[in-house]
Write an enzyme that holds these catalytic residues in place. Structure first.
Site, PDB file in Angstrom:
ATOM      1  CB  SER A  36       4.112  -9.225  -8.970  1.00 14.07           C
ATOM      2  OG  SER A  36       3.050  -9.793  -8.230  1.00 14.07           O
ATOM      3  CG  HIS A  47       7.774  -9.647  -6.591  1.00 13.26           C
ATOM      4  ND1 HIS A  47       8.777  -9.184  -5.762  1.00 13.26           N
ATOM      5  CD2 HIS A  47       6.607  -9.315  -5.989  1.00 13.26           C
ATOM      6  CE1 HIS A  47       8.233  -8.597  -4.715  1.00 13.26           C
ATOM      7  NE2 HIS A  47       6.908  -8.670  -4.818  1.00 13.26           N
ATOM      8  CG  ASP A  94       3.524 -10.100  -4.302  1.00 14.36           C
ATOM      9  OD1 ASP A  94       4.374  -9.480  -3.646  1.00 14.36           O
ATOM     10  OD2 ASP A  94       3.238  -9.822  -5.484  1.00 14.36           O
ATOM     11  CG  MET A 121      -0.234 -11.290   0.180  1.00  9.60           C
ATOM     12  SD  MET A 121      -1.476 -10.380  -0.725  1.00  9.60           S
ATOM     13  CE  MET A 121      -0.446  -9.427  -1.835  1.00  9.60           C
ATOM     14  CG  HIS A 158       6.916  -8.908  -1.025  1.00 10.15           C
ATOM     15  ND1 HIS A 158       6.150  -7.962  -1.680  1.00 10.15           N
ATOM     16  CD2 HIS A 158       7.024  -8.467   0.260  1.00 10.15           C
ATOM     17  CE1 HIS A 158       5.812  -7.008  -0.838  1.00 10.15           C
ATOM     18  NE2 HIS A 158       6.311  -7.289   0.347  1.00 10.15           N
ATOM     19  CG  MET A 199       3.495  -8.572   1.879  1.00 10.85           C
ATOM     20  SD  MET A 199       2.538  -8.115   0.428  1.00 10.85           S
ATOM     21  CE  MET A 199       3.113  -9.368  -0.706  1.00 10.85           C
ATOM     22  CG  MET A 203       6.048  -2.448   0.327  1.00  7.88           C
ATOM     23  SD  MET A 203       6.000  -3.613  -1.030  1.00  7.88           S
ATOM     24  CE  MET A 203       4.315  -3.411  -1.623  1.00  7.88           C
ATOM     25  CG  PHE A 208      -5.451  -5.752  -2.356  1.00  8.20           C
ATOM     26  CD1 PHE A 208      -6.306  -6.827  -2.552  1.00  8.20           C
ATOM     27  CD2 PHE A 208      -5.403  -5.165  -1.098  1.00  8.20           C
ATOM     28  CE1 PHE A 208      -7.108  -7.292  -1.519  1.00  8.20           C
ATOM     29  CE2 PHE A 208      -6.193  -5.617  -0.053  1.00  8.20           C
ATOM     30  CZ  PHE A 208      -7.051  -6.691  -0.267  1.00  8.20           C
ATOM     31  N   GLY A 210      -2.381  -3.864  -8.649  1.00  2.00           N
ATOM     32  CA  GLY A 210      -3.211  -2.917  -9.386  1.00  2.00           C
ATOM     33  C   GLY A 210      -3.485  -1.595  -8.692  1.00  2.00           C
ATOM     34  CG  ASP A 228       6.105  -4.852  -4.827  1.00  2.00           C
ATOM     35  OD1 ASP A 228       5.326  -4.781  -5.791  1.00  2.00           O
ATOM     36  OD2 ASP A 228       6.052  -5.751  -3.964  1.00  2.00           O
ATOM     37  N   GLY A 229       4.989  -1.896  -6.628  1.00  3.85           N
ATOM     38  CA  GLY A 229       3.625  -1.377  -6.566  1.00  3.85           C
ATOM     39  C   GLY A 229       3.394  -0.225  -7.519  1.00  3.85           C
ATOM     40  N   GLY A 230       2.466  -0.423  -8.455  1.00  2.00           N
ATOM     41  CA  GLY A 230       2.074   0.664  -9.351  1.00  2.00           C
ATOM     42  C   GLY A 230       3.122   1.045 -10.382  1.00  2.00           C
TER      43      GLY A 230
HETATM   44  C1  DX5 Z   1       1.347  -5.795  -3.402  1.00  2.00           C
HETATM   45  C2  DX5 Z   1       2.396  -6.690  -3.980  1.00  2.00           C
HETATM   46  C3  DX5 Z   1       2.893  -6.317  -5.318  1.00  2.00           C
HETATM   47  C4  DX5 Z   1       1.869  -6.277  -6.404  1.00  2.00           C
HETATM   48  C5  DX5 Z   1       2.402  -5.495  -7.571  1.00  2.00           C
HETATM   49  O1  DX5 Z   1       1.145  -6.126  -2.078  1.00  2.00           O
HETATM   50  O2  DX5 Z   1       3.525  -6.709  -3.127  1.00  2.00           O
HETATM   51  O3  DX5 Z   1       4.002  -7.132  -5.682  1.00  2.00           O
HETATM   52  O4  DX5 Z   1       1.481  -7.538  -6.844  1.00  2.00           O
HETATM   53  O5  DX5 Z   1       1.399  -5.366  -8.502  1.00  2.00           O
HETATM   54  P1  DX5 Z   1       1.198  -4.063  -9.384  1.00  2.00           P
HETATM   55  O6  DX5 Z   1       2.433  -3.919 -10.234  1.00  2.00           O
HETATM   56  O7  DX5 Z   1      -0.020  -4.376 -10.151  1.00  2.00           O
HETATM   57  O8  DX5 Z   1       1.056  -2.889  -8.456  1.00  2.00           O
HETATM   58 ZN    ZN Z   2       5.375  -7.703  -3.796  1.00  2.00          ZN
END
Ligand code: DX5
Ligand code: ZN
Length: 215
Positions: free
Chosen positions: A8, A33, A35, A37, A66, A68, A136, A142, A144, A174-176
């Site tokens: 991402s 990826h 994002d 938003m 993605h 959102m 997710m 966000f 991180g 996706d995420g963390g």
């Molecule tokens: C969050 C995003 C993710 C995010 C992943 O809403 O969809 O794609 O950027 O970032 P990390 O890997 O840092 O969690």
């Molecule tokens: Zn994402």
């Protein structure tokens, strides 16, 4: 099949994005990826079609978009022109089946995404219309954030249901994602890992991507 990695670019510096995309390509990324938003569906605003158009000019990597955004059906046509995989949220207020069908009709791979609060069973009926499903593992909005372990059982349940329905669907998380959570997600059935901070903060991006892919 080996695990795919879809970095991402949310946390990248957009003024040097061209160089970062080259670094991600050299590191072995399988997709990018992106994002999107809108500040309504999630409490953050990122970028839209014009930025993705510019990114597309500089890479041959498939673009994994993605969305959102609230009521995503309103923007499917525009995003389908620039995306390879086009995903939207089950919870975002569009007719799910119609939107998935439209994405495919416009020549993109369709992806349905669920937030941490959504049960995987809620999307079983839509699986035949999906090329990819995104689980997710953080609240969208966000980069991180910390991986939510509740995503693991959702991945397993979806992997089992995909096999039961005899479908060929990628399962993305996706995420963390990091060195500790990536193997857990893969064990639970994920075959595409989104990683933002972990890849961008790595001292050696190539080694980091290779490690994840060789799980
Ligand atoms: C969050 C995003 C993710 C995010 C992943 O809403 O969809 O794609 O950027 O970032 P990390 O890997 O840092 O969690
Ligand atoms: Zn994402």
């Amino acid at each position: 099949m080996s695990v795919k990695i879809s970095p991402s670019v949310l946390t990248a510096d957009f003024l040097t994005l061209k160089e970062d995309i080259k670094r991600l390509e050299d590191a072995g990324a399988d997709m990018l990826h992106l994002d999107v938003m809108d500040g309504i569906f999630v409490p953050n605003i990122s970028f839209g079609v014009p930025v993705i158009k510019s990114i597309k000019k500089h890479t041959l990597l498939p673009l994994d978009v993605h969305l959102m955004i609230d009521r995503p059906h309103r923007y499917i046509k525009e995003f389908a022109e620039v995306a390879d995989y086009l995903g939207f949220h089950f919870e975002a207020g569009s007719d799910v089946a119609d939107t998935l069908k439209e994405i495919r009709n416009l020549g993109c791979k369709s992806c349905l995404t669920i937030k941490p609060c959504t049960n995987p069973q809620a999307i079983f009926e839509f699986l035949p219309l999906c090329d990819m499903v995104l689980v997710m593992s953080v609240e969208p909005g966000f980069g991180g954030q910390k991986f939510m372990p509740s995503a693991l059982s959702k991945l397993s349940v979806l992997r089992e249901e995909i096999a039961k329905q005899g479908l060929d669907i990628l399962l993305e998380v996706d995420g963390g994602i990091n060195a500790e959570t990536a193997p857990q997600a893969v064990k639970a059935g994920a075959d595409v890992l989104v990683a933002g901070n972990y890849v961008f903060s790595a001292a050696d991006m190539k080694a980091t991507v290779e490690n994840i892919k060789n799980l």
